[in-house]
Design an enzyme around this catalytic site. Structure first.
Site, PDB file in Angstrom:
ATOM      1  N   TRP A 105       0.803  -1.216   0.000  1.00  0.00           N
ATOM      2  CA  TRP A 105       0.000   0.000   0.000  1.00  0.00           C
ATOM      3  C   TRP A 105       0.838   1.268   0.000  1.00  0.00           C
ATOM      4  O   TRP A 105       0.561   2.202  -0.766  1.00  0.00           O
ATOM      5  CB  TRP A 105      -1.022  -0.020   1.148  1.00  0.00           C
ATOM      6  CG  TRP A 105      -2.151  -0.913   0.764  1.00  0.00           C
ATOM      7  CD1 TRP A 105      -2.437  -2.154   1.245  1.00  0.00           C
ATOM      8  CD2 TRP A 105      -3.102  -0.673  -0.288  1.00  0.00           C
ATOM      9  NE1 TRP A 105      -3.507  -2.699   0.565  1.00  0.00           N
ATOM     10  CE2 TRP A 105      -3.934  -1.820  -0.382  1.00  0.00           C
ATOM     11  CE3 TRP A 105      -3.331   0.370  -1.161  1.00  0.00           C
ATOM     12  CZ2 TRP A 105      -4.978  -1.921  -1.298  1.00  0.00           C
ATOM     13  CZ3 TRP A 105      -4.368   0.273  -2.080  1.00  0.00           C
ATOM     14  CH2 TRP A 105      -5.176  -0.867  -2.141  1.00  0.00           C
ATOM     15  N   ASP A 175      -0.878   7.287   6.168  1.00  0.00           N
ATOM     16  CA  ASP A 175      -2.005   6.472   5.730  1.00  0.00           C
ATOM     17  C   ASP A 175      -2.311   5.487   6.858  1.00  0.00           C
ATOM     18  O   ASP A 175      -1.591   4.517   7.049  1.00  0.00           O
ATOM     19  CB  ASP A 175      -1.631   5.737   4.437  1.00  0.00           C
ATOM     20  CG  ASP A 175      -2.761   4.851   3.923  1.00  0.00           C
ATOM     21  OD1 ASP A 175      -3.780   4.700   4.624  1.00  0.00           O
ATOM     22  OD2 ASP A 175      -2.617   4.305   2.813  1.00  0.00           O
ATOM     23  N   LYS A 199     -11.969  -0.653   7.072  1.00  0.00           N
ATOM     24  CA  LYS A 199     -11.300  -1.634   7.932  1.00  0.00           C
ATOM     25  C   LYS A 199     -11.919  -1.597   9.329  1.00  0.00           C
ATOM     26  O   LYS A 199     -12.520  -2.553   9.775  1.00  0.00           O
ATOM     27  CB  LYS A 199      -9.801  -1.349   8.038  1.00  0.00           C
ATOM     28  CG  LYS A 199      -9.081  -1.127   6.738  1.00  0.00           C
ATOM     29  CD  LYS A 199      -9.155  -2.277   5.756  1.00  0.00           C
ATOM     30  CE  LYS A 199      -8.113  -2.132   4.650  1.00  0.00           C
ATOM     31  NZ  LYS A 199      -8.463  -2.788   3.415  1.00  0.00           N
TER      32      LYS A 199
END
Lengths: 370, 370
Positions: A105, A175, A199
């Site tokens: 990511w 992030d 999430k």
């Protein structure tokens, strides 16, 4: 937990608290305050303005932030933030922005930043197959960098920072898509934190951006409004029709965190217990289960692991599905197995998983060479 | 209709079909195919790929399109399309794009296009206070224009095109946010149609883009992926995590259109009846209710009207709320009153509204001067 339901260990969109789902199910028919379906309430209503205000206050309160920050609720996921951040802070700047490339990511953010200006990859874990995170002494941050960007948790590889990297003098951007509100966080050491909801805090379709007022002041003048933090802040996340349902869901999740769980410390303690139980099963399996990440960098959110062969992993997944354990496949980029233990995954669900893993290892130990 | 619920005449997010809300309420707890909450299903699952495939097929089928088009499901609302369209088709082009400025919404698209290239406003209704739409002979479209952009329905002013403006040789682009799938549409005469979901087809947070394959081929190379129709098309609307719940809701709405309503012609007939009943009440009120738009341009979706004074309008709104009729205030830019009659508003709800309007007029006729 509804006994008909599969237990959800998906990497995301992930499980949400059962009480939140129950409230949402009722609000789909009739939201109690307005008497309307929550899907049919105007984003210009007093009701929705109060939802946004309470949600912002809940997030700031959970993080212990008193002043100097705003919270935005935007569309476009973390992906849109990969672009909005350099559009805001790197366009026309000559000193390179610093990025930590620690996994799938954080790596994806880098080419988007390069469209806007120079980037220096301060640390790159790819040569080591993203099996460890950098230690603090490995990071030689430049004091004049426009910002440092990193991901606090890598969902694919199952690694999580246990310290805050970078210099406090360089704007720190993180992030936190996969661990926001899962543990206490020294938020005031960050210039900007972003997290898509799917999430720990809500459904897919909304992204939280927590940013210092001074970042808002630095937005260039020529951006389309929906990519402009200032326009979004001035409009109180109502620049154009926001995803009302997703934002309302986040409000219910933050109420659950405050009222049912109590605090981010309490949430963290539960999350620590959950992860400890799964990692203990890995470590007690004599190599039947093989953790992917270096022990010191193990994530509390995502336990990525392998079995001896891809065939055995497929057998594990089939047996797990049959036992009502869902979402245990690894990310398509690395394969293997992964148990995601986001906030709403209960200790009871984890115990069911661990006991399934023990049984599976017992039955299939002969299949593991060496 | 659940008797506890207020009837929803909101301009958007608007009402959704009762059977869809019921299915969603159950899927919030347990989606039948997967056994998971619909909020916790992975966007990379086979289930979700099938949702996208069926939804695309339903939309193409309802519109009678055989080939040559793709359907994308994007975030960012119509606002993001205001930018993506000129980024794709106007950047670096010298001939001006043509825009029809017929009301609040079509006007908003124009400054976003000007960021990318030259724009010619082919017709501007502002000097006439947006009380009428252009007639076909008033539009002198240039055969070499890169595209023509217009909005088929103006929700604020309550006006709707009853013909297809522009030259078939110029790519025609239409913002159908407020009347998509509310009536048959000669979709193959359009290069690109876009519609956010929150009027007729779903909740806020997702936007349908129907576009010709040749538009996808014209995307410039340097756009961030989430703003790139080609990247989105190649990823089957899964370039980054899409708003799964909003897309699933649209699937249920299109099933309802196909199975419960039958076709867009059948939907149109119902919508015509609904609008006819409200406009008839306006026209029979001897000037107590004053329609905003010229009669020929009246919208089937949004009936915008006024009473003699703002005070009387406020009284109307209070009485309506008390009678369980919600969302009848006009848009904040123009004030007044508005009844939105999107697909899911039933004939029965309209009859309740009309009868309320008749009673209110009867009781307050003395308040209307002249």
């Amino acid at each position: 937990m509804n006994p008909r339901n599969a237990l959800n260990f998906s990497g995301g969109p992930g499980a949400l608290p059962e009480t939140v789902l129950q409230q949402l199910s009722e609000a789909l028919i009739r939201e109690p305050v307005t008497g309307l379906s929550v899907l049919g309430i105007s984003h210009r209503s007093k009701w929705f303005a109060e939802v946004v205000d309470e949600l912002e206050a809940n997030i700031l309160g959970l993080l212990g932030i008193q002043r100097g920050y705003q919270v935005l609720f935007l569309q476009g996921g973390a992906t849109q933030q990969f672009s909005m951040i350099p559009m805001t802070l790197l366009r026309g700047v000559s000193a390179p922005a610093e990025y930590l490339q620690t996994g799938y990511w954080s790596q994806k953010a880098i080419p988007e930043a390069r469209r806007e200006g120079p980037v220096r990859v301060l640390w790159n874990g790819q040569p080591e197959q993203y099996q460890r995170l950098p230690q603090a002494y490995e990071l030689a941050s430049a004091p004049d960098a426009p910002y440092l960007h990193y991901a606090s948790n890598e969902t694919v590889e199952g690694m999580q920072f246990q310290y805050v990297p970078g210099l406090d003098s360089v704007p720190r951007i993180c992030d936190m898509s996969s661990d926001f509100l899962s543990r206490p966080c020294p938020a005031e050491r960050y210039a900007l934190i972003y997290a898509h909801a799917q999430k720990n805090i809500g459904p897919a379709g909304v992204t939280v951006v927590l940013l210092r007022d001074e970042i808002i002041e630095r937005v260039p003048d020529n951006l389309p409004g929906f990519l402009d933090y200032r326009a979004q802040a001035n409009a109180r996340s109502n620049f154009n029709t926001p995803p009302v349902f997703a934002i309302y869901t986040m409000l219910l999740v933050t109420r659950w965190l405050k009222q049912d769980i109590g605090s981010l410390s309490a949430m963290d303690q539960i999350n620590q217990q959950k992860a400890q139980r799964v990692y203990a099963q890995l470590d007690a399996s004599n190599g039947f289960y093989r953790g992917r990440a270096r022990r010191e960098d193990r994530s509390l959110m995502n336990v990525s692991f392998n079995l001896a062969t891809p065939e055995l992993e497929q057998q594990f997944l089939r047996s797990a599905e049959a036992a009502g354990l869902s979402g245990l496949g690894g990310h398509r980029s690395v394969g293997g197995l992964r148990a995601s233990l986001y906030n709403a995954v209960t200790l009871a669900a984890v115990d069911t998983l661990v006991s399934f893993m023990a049984d599976f290892a017992h039955q299939h130990r002969h299949a593991a060479p060496g």
